[in-house]
Design a protein around this motif. Structure first.
Motif, PDB file in Angstrom:
ATOM      1  N   PHE A   3      -0.860 -14.309 -24.610  1.00  0.00           N
ATOM      2  CA  PHE A   3       0.697 -14.148 -24.406  1.00  0.00           C
ATOM      3  C   PHE A   3       1.244 -12.854 -23.855  1.00  0.00           C
ATOM      4  O   PHE A   3       1.876 -12.516 -23.393  1.00  0.00           O
ATOM      5  N   CYS A   4       0.645 -11.746 -24.738  1.00  0.00           N
ATOM      6  CA  CYS A   4       0.798 -10.309 -24.374  1.00  0.00           C
ATOM      7  C   CYS A   4       0.863 -10.082 -22.890  1.00  0.00           C
ATOM      8  O   CYS A   4       1.379  -9.396 -22.184  1.00  0.00           O
ATOM      9  N   GLN A   5      -0.703 -10.529 -22.583  1.00  0.00           N
ATOM     10  CA  GLN A   5      -0.951 -10.521 -21.055  1.00  0.00           C
ATOM     11  C   GLN A   5       0.185 -11.078 -20.013  1.00  0.00           C
ATOM     12  O   GLN A   5       0.405 -10.567 -18.919  1.00  0.00           O
ATOM     13  N   TRP A   6       0.495 -12.380 -20.483  1.00  0.00           N
ATOM     14  CA  TRP A   6       1.319 -13.227 -19.835  1.00  0.00           C
ATOM     15  C   TRP A   6       2.760 -12.496 -19.729  1.00  0.00           C
ATOM     16  O   TRP A   6       3.279 -12.032 -18.510  1.00  0.00           O
ATOM     17  N   MET A   7       3.271 -11.777 -20.781  1.00  0.00           N
ATOM     18  CA  MET A   7       4.419 -10.854 -20.678  1.00  0.00           C
ATOM     19  C   MET A   7       4.549  -9.911 -19.954  1.00  0.00           C
ATOM     20  O   MET A   7       5.461  -9.493 -19.106  1.00  0.00           O
ATOM     21  N   ALA A   8       3.186  -9.424 -19.805  1.00  0.00           N
ATOM     22  CA  ALA A   8       2.998  -7.936 -19.035  1.00  0.00           C
ATOM     23  C   ALA A   8       3.162  -8.241 -17.706  1.00  0.00           C
ATOM     24  O   ALA A   8       3.471  -7.527 -16.716  1.00  0.00           O
ATOM     25  N   LEU A   9       2.371  -9.324 -17.324  1.00  0.00           N
ATOM     26  CA  LEU A   9       2.307  -9.742 -15.836  1.00  0.00           C
ATOM     27  C   LEU A   9       3.510 -10.284 -15.233  1.00  0.00           C
ATOM     28  O   LEU A   9       4.139  -9.927 -14.096  1.00  0.00           O
ATOM     29  N   LEU A  10       4.436 -10.943 -16.136  1.00  0.00           N
ATOM     30  CA  LEU A  10       5.809 -11.304 -15.754  1.00  0.00           C
ATOM     31  C   LEU A  10       6.689 -10.024 -15.334  1.00  0.00           C
ATOM     32  O   LEU A  10       7.436 -10.086 -14.490  1.00  0.00           O
ATOM     33  N   VAL A  11       6.518  -9.117 -16.147  1.00  0.00           N
ATOM     34  CA  VAL A  11       7.416  -7.866 -16.022  1.00  0.00           C
ATOM     35  C   VAL A  11       7.027  -6.770 -14.962  1.00  0.00           C
ATOM     36  O   VAL A  11       7.633  -6.194 -14.240  1.00  0.00           O
ATOM     37  N   PHE A  12       5.572  -6.689 -14.997  1.00  0.00           N
ATOM     38  CA  PHE A  12       5.301  -5.269 -14.421  1.00  0.00           C
ATOM     39  C   PHE A  12       4.251  -5.534 -12.981  1.00  0.00           C
ATOM     40  O   PHE A  12       4.396  -4.832 -12.056  1.00  0.00           O
ATOM     41  N   GLN A  67       0.681  -1.305  -0.146  1.00  0.00           N
ATOM     42  CA  GLN A  67      -0.204   0.037  -0.084  1.00  0.00           C
ATOM     43  C   GLN A  67       1.053   1.343  -0.019  1.00  0.00           C
ATOM     44  O   GLN A  67       0.285   2.293  -0.252  1.00  0.00           O
ATOM     45  N   GLN A  68       2.090   1.264   0.266  1.00  0.00           N
ATOM     46  CA  GLN A  68       2.994   2.011   0.251  1.00  0.00           C
ATOM     47  C   GLN A  68       3.711   2.616  -1.219  1.00  0.00           C
ATOM     48  O   GLN A  68       4.455   3.443  -1.144  1.00  0.00           O
ATOM     49  N   ARG A  69       3.518   1.666  -2.165  1.00  0.00           N
ATOM     50  CA  ARG A  69       4.062   1.981  -3.531  1.00  0.00           C
ATOM     51  C   ARG A  69       3.426   3.087  -4.225  1.00  0.00           C
ATOM     52  O   ARG A  69       2.315   3.575  -3.675  1.00  0.00           O
ATOM     53  N   SER A  70       4.085   3.637  -5.179  1.00  0.00           N
ATOM     54  CA  SER A  70       3.427   4.828  -5.884  1.00  0.00           C
ATOM     55  C   SER A  70       2.151   4.349  -6.605  1.00  0.00           C
ATOM     56  O   SER A  70       1.733   3.143  -6.928  1.00  0.00           O
ATOM     57  N   SER A  71       1.458   5.570  -6.539  1.00  0.00           N
ATOM     58  CA  SER A  71       0.251   5.598  -7.213  1.00  0.00           C
ATOM     59  C   SER A  71       0.118   4.739  -8.579  1.00  0.00           C
ATOM     60  O   SER A  71      -0.748   3.993  -9.102  1.00  0.00           O
ATOM     61  N   ALA A  72       1.093   5.319  -9.317  1.00  0.00           N
ATOM     62  CA  ALA A  72       1.528   4.786 -10.799  1.00  0.00           C
ATOM     63  C   ALA A  72       1.672   3.201 -10.703  1.00  0.00           C
ATOM     64  O   ALA A  72       0.909   2.639 -11.476  1.00  0.00           O
ATOM     65  N   ARG A  73       2.411   2.756  -9.980  1.00  0.00           N
ATOM     66  CA  ARG A  73       2.774   1.409 -10.012  1.00  0.00           C
ATOM     67  C   ARG A  73       1.419   0.637  -9.503  1.00  0.00           C
ATOM     68  O   ARG A  73       1.127  -0.580 -10.062  1.00  0.00           O
ATOM     69  N   LYS A  74       0.735   0.928  -8.353  1.00  0.00           N
ATOM     70  CA  LYS A  74      -0.289   0.189  -8.130  1.00  0.00           C
ATOM     71  C   LYS A  74      -1.479   0.281  -9.096  1.00  0.00           C
ATOM     72  O   LYS A  74      -2.091  -0.792  -9.450  1.00  0.00           O
ATOM     73  N   TRP A  75      -1.675   1.423  -9.788  1.00  0.00           N
ATOM     74  CA  TRP A  75      -2.716   1.357 -10.799  1.00  0.00           C
ATOM     75  C   TRP A  75      -2.356   0.703 -12.100  1.00  0.00           C
ATOM     76  O   TRP A  75      -3.033   0.018 -12.603  1.00  0.00           O
ATOM     77  N   LEU A  76      -0.952   0.572 -12.200  1.00  0.00           N
ATOM     78  CA  LEU A  76      -0.620  -0.374 -13.490  1.00  0.00           C
ATOM     79  C   LEU A  76      -0.841  -1.812 -13.010  1.00  0.00           C
ATOM     80  O   LEU A  76      -1.382  -2.484 -13.926  1.00  0.00           O
ATOM     81  N   THR A  77      -0.688  -2.042 -11.833  1.00  0.00           N
ATOM     82  CA  THR A  77      -0.877  -3.466 -11.377  1.00  0.00           C
ATOM     83  C   THR A  77      -2.432  -3.852 -11.645  1.00  0.00           C
ATOM     84  O   THR A  77      -2.827  -4.897 -12.259  1.00  0.00           O
ATOM     85  N   VAL A  78      -3.347  -2.891 -11.067  1.00  0.00           N
ATOM     86  CA  VAL A  78      -4.554  -3.045 -10.853  1.00  0.00           C
ATOM     87  C   VAL A  78      -5.084  -3.260 -12.673  1.00  0.00           C
ATOM     88  O   VAL A  78      -6.144  -4.110 -13.008  1.00  0.00           O
ATOM     89  N   LEU A  79      -4.648  -2.221 -13.340  1.00  0.00           N
ATOM     90  CA  LEU A  79      -4.927  -2.205 -14.960  1.00  0.00           C
ATOM     91  C   LEU A  79      -4.515  -3.505 -15.609  1.00  0.00           C
ATOM     92  O   LEU A  79      -5.387  -4.286 -16.385  1.00  0.00           O
TER      93      LEU A  79
END
Length: 482
Positions: A210-219, A36-48
């Motif tokens: 495959f694109c979703q998989w790569m994005a999950l692995l990286v971000f 919960q202390q991570r930056s808003s941008a990083r948290k929202w990227l994870t949610v998206l």
């Protein structure tokens, strides 16, 4: 070997030495570790990214709707067998959470996502290149099972990242994704199957997964605090050579097999012995069943009734999607309303306050279906029934948002089981409804069949109104509710 440095904490406005309050070798969350202390941008990227993968999984369920004709012709199958491509996938989505839920609480959210999407990707190849109908249908179920993590575990990730008073908007984004996905499916597969072989529907899906998989692995990082602490403790033991460091999860001697057994029987125990949970689950299951029935009904209404092409018929589902987006756009109003409820109840509003949103949805759903039913005549302009489907989509969003929140709060000790019960029943309805849709619409006609569905939702309309008034009394008598 030096011991960990003492930390100072403030409790009830009194400064205390935390070393006196706890074992100094117990690993705790610090700002650098806390999700919960991570930056808003990083948290929202994870949610998206989690939400878009959820959308992908549910979109895969309905993409099969316009590929049915191709599979029927190539595999010489009946329409009922072809419809099983949707039904079996949805069943997989419903049963998967019974397995991945307990696993995520032992191994963390992230590993579940990575393995699930990886298997979803691998097992999509036998679907796209199936030599016969049996292989095609078996792996449709398997891919649905693999994609189910994003309909169960993902909600936990959103709550991991945001505090209670900030979770409303990200949870609204996530809630929209699994119900908007089935609307996108026919839009994509309608045009594809009009111009290409049916197998390209699933080939495109492979590329997307495959694109979703790569994005999950990286971000996407781990968000489950107990697992983060467990890994931190293991890292400290390795770097310091001191085996006394520990995390709470290290000292929980829960059997994984026992946890999985509970996750399987507890949801059904809830359905059998708690009428309030059962009725709310039936209500949401009915709505999802109607949504998946529409994948058989809309081609009858618009292809046969209005002479639409396959691709244009896929666009007709946008009426439901626009309704869902309109409902999502009202989220700031609901956030303000729930904030006022918290203030009125001094931070602890009863779960029943969440059912007001469900009351609005309960009214909108039958309005949309009756509107759709009595405007399906070919003599009525095609835009009128599409507009009528928008209140149905809007009402669906309100009902699901309300019921999901209510179940989690009202059944907090067994929230995971409450949601698993809801998921299993919803999937059962969504799997069965498309199977009888062709026969029902042939027998009753488009007006009679759709009006029958509208009548069923009208019978369920009083539920949120009744439970908002007597829910507290029912919870007091329940052995499951908080």
């Amino acid at each position: 070997m030096s011991s960990p440095s003492p930390t100072i904490e403030v409790k009830n406005d009194v400064v205390v030495d935390s070393e006196k309050a706890r074992d100094p070798y117990e690993v705790v969350l610090e700002a650098a570790d806390d999700p919960q202390q991570r930056s808003s941008a990083r948290k929202w990227l994870t949610v998206l990214l989690i939400s878009s993968t959820s959308l992908c999984a549910t979109c895969a369920s309905s993409m099969a709707s316009f590929a049915e004709q191709g599979t029927m012709e190539e595999f010489h199958a009946s329409r009922t067998v072809a419809i099983l491509a949707i039904s079996l996938f949805v069943e997989g989505l419903g049963w998967g959470p019974l397995l991945v839920g307990p696993l995520s609480e032992v191994y963390g959210r992230n590993i579940i996502y990575r393995v699930s999407v990886g298997l979803f990707f691998v097992f999509s190849f036998p679907v796209a290149f199936a030599p016969n109908m049996a292989v095609f249908l078996v792996f449709r179920f398997v891919t649905g099972f693999c994609g189910s993590a994003f309909l169960s575990v993902a909600g936990g990730s959103v709550s991991d990242l945001f505090s209670n008073h900030k979770v409303g908007n990200p949870m609204a984004v996530y809630t929209l994704s699994p119900f908007f996905g089935p609307i996108i499916g026919p839009l994509i597969s309608g045009f594809m199957n009009q111009h290409l072989n049916w197998r390209w529907t699933y080939r495109l899906l492979i590329i997307w997964i495959f694109c979703q998989w790569m994005a999950l692995l990286v971000f996407v990082p781990e968000t489950y605090a107990p697992v983060i602490l467990k890994r931190k403790a293991a890292r400290l033991r390795k770097t310091t050579g001191d085996d006394r460091y520990w995390a709470p999860l290290d000292r929980q001697h829960k059997s994984l097999a026992h946890s999985m057994a509970i996750s399987i029987y507890k949801p059904f125990q809830l359905l059998l012995f708690d009428r309030m949970a059962l009725l709310l689950d039936i209500w949401t299951a009915l709505l999802l069943g109607i949504l998946y029935l529409a994948f058989q009904a809309f081609p009858i209404i618009f292809e046969q009734g209005h002479g639409f092409s396959m691709g244009i018929t896929g666009l007709t589902f946008l009426g439901i999607g626009v309704g869902q987006i309109m409902a999502f756009a009202t989220q700031p109003y609901w956030n303000n309303r729930f904030r006022r409820d918290r203030e009125a109840y001094k931070g602890h509003p009863p779960p029943e306050t969440r059912l007001f949103q469900g009351e609005v949805g309960a009214v909108l759903v039958p309005i949309g279906l009756f509107w759709l039913a009595f405007t399906t005549y070919p003599s009525v302009h095609w835009i009128v029934p599409i507009i009528g489907s928008a209140p149905f989509g809007m009402g669906m969003y309100y009902v699901y948002s309300s019921v999901f929140t209510y179940l989690v709060v009202a059944y907090r000790p067994i929230a995971a089981s409450a949601m698993a019960a809801n998921s299993a029943l919803r999937s059962a309805f969504a799997a069965v409804f498309p199977l009888f849709a062709p026969a029902m619409y042939k027998t009753l006609g488009t007006v009679g069949a759709t009006a029958l569905l509208a009548g069923l939702t009208t019978l369920m309309l009083p539920l949120p109104f009744v439970f908002r008034r007597i829910g507290a009394r029912l919870r007091a008598k329940s052995k499951f509710a908080a």
